[in-house]
Write an enzyme that holds these catalytic residues in place. Structure first.
Site, mmCIF file in Angstrom:
data_model
loop_
_atom_site.group_PDB
_atom_site.id
_atom_site.type_symbol
_atom_site.label_atom_id
_atom_site.label_comp_id
_atom_site.label_asym_id
_atom_site.label_seq_id
_atom_site.Cartn_x
_atom_site.Cartn_y
_atom_site.Cartn_z
ATOM 1 N N HIS A 148 0.923 -1.175 -0.035
ATOM 2 C CA HIS A 148 0.038 0.078 0.070
ATOM 3 C C HIS A 148 0.830 1.215 -0.032
ATOM 4 O O HIS A 148 2.090 1.178 0.478
ATOM 5 C CB HIS A 148 -0.773 0.082 1.235
ATOM 6 C CG HIS A 148 -2.098 -0.897 1.260
ATOM 7 N ND1 HIS A 148 -2.138 -1.706 2.098
ATOM 8 C CD2 HIS A 148 -3.055 -1.191 0.272
ATOM 9 C CE1 HIS A 148 -3.399 -2.510 2.278
ATOM 10 N NE2 HIS A 148 -3.781 -2.140 0.960
ATOM 11 N N CYS B 205 -2.413 1.002 9.835
ATOM 12 C CA CYS B 205 -3.434 -0.062 9.508
ATOM 13 C C CYS B 205 -4.583 -0.228 10.423
ATOM 14 O O CYS B 205 -5.662 -0.784 10.136
ATOM 15 C CB CYS B 205 -2.899 -1.322 8.809
ATOM 16 S SG CYS B 205 -1.493 -1.372 7.938
#
Length: 248
Positions: free
Chosen positions: A160, A241
């Site tokens: 990501h 996250c």
């Protein structure tokens, strides 16, 4: 700054979470649960009230709640994760944000968007074009945030965008130039040092696996809190996250 921290407890199947760029290692579910509790406690100590999204014990990656949601003001953009097996995580998050009185909208097919690919810094929203986020997803997000400047970013060898780069409270981008090409990048000494959660004011949250970066940020005048998230790092997770912060 303070507000709500949306979080979700890890389930017993967390060791089955998706691994893309790392070699799989055993994950201790009990230790992961204890680390999550300490992570949430650190957010609470910084003034963020934890709100738990309903558990999803059958979904191994569910504690990585950031990937399901992008928040801009009082607008909650529910994502369409690029990994098909993660899409069932979104519905319970949708209910949680509606319970908070937020307006909820969704990324629609054929768009895909993971929240971990979205980095907000002031009026700018950087969005990583990754294996999980496609061009249609980025276009839809830009249309949903007309007041923001959405900047697509190419990634290399990383899951990501926020696996590679985040932003300090003053807007300085901190990250790994091996994975992302952005101007003015502050390069941390450890890979985990690229993962910073601004907590309001001069306070930031950092993984315990980046002690030299923590020391460097303290020299810049920041108040650094560190947490051990080693079990999540085995699953390509980081401090960003595990929560979505919704400012008051």
């Amino acid at each position: 700054m303070s507000g709500i921290a949306l979080v979700r407890k890890p389930g017993p199947r967390i060791s089955e979470g998706i691994v893309t760029h790392l070699q799989r290692e055993p994950v201790d579910a009990g230790r992961a649960a204890a680390q999550h509790d300490a992570y949430v406690a650190a957010l609470a100590a910084a003034g963020w009230r934890p709100v738990y999204v309903p558990s999803a014990d059958d979904l191994p990656d569910a504690p990585f709640v950031e990937d399901t949601l992008v928040v801009s003001g009082r607008l909650a953009v529910l994502t369409r994760p690029g990994a098909v097996e993660r899409r069932p995580e979104v519905d319970s998050v949708a209910q949680a944000v509606r319970d908070l009185g937020m307006k909820a909208v969704r990324i629609a097919r054929p768009g895909t968007l993971d929240g971990g690919d979205v980095l907000q810094s002031g009026p700018t929203v950087y969005v990583g074009r990754s294996a999980r986020t496609n061009a249609q997803g980025i276009t839809q997000l830009a249309a949903l945030l007309p007041e923001r400047t959405v900047v697509p970013v190419e990634l290399s060898g990383v899951l990501h965008l926020k696996s590679a780069v985040t932003a300090l409270p003053d807007g300085t981008l901190i990250g790994d130039p091996r994975h992302v090409d952005l101007p003015g990048l502050l390069v941390p000494e450890e890979e985990a040092g690229a993962h910073v959660v601004p907590l309001g004011g001069d306070r930031v949250l950092l993984a315990a696996s980046a002690p030299r970066t923590a020391a460097a940020l303290e020299k810049r005048g920041l108040a650094v809190t560190t947490v051990d998230i080693s079990e999540y790092e085995k699953l390509e997770g980081c401090v960003t996250c595990l929560s979505v912060l919704v400012a008051d």
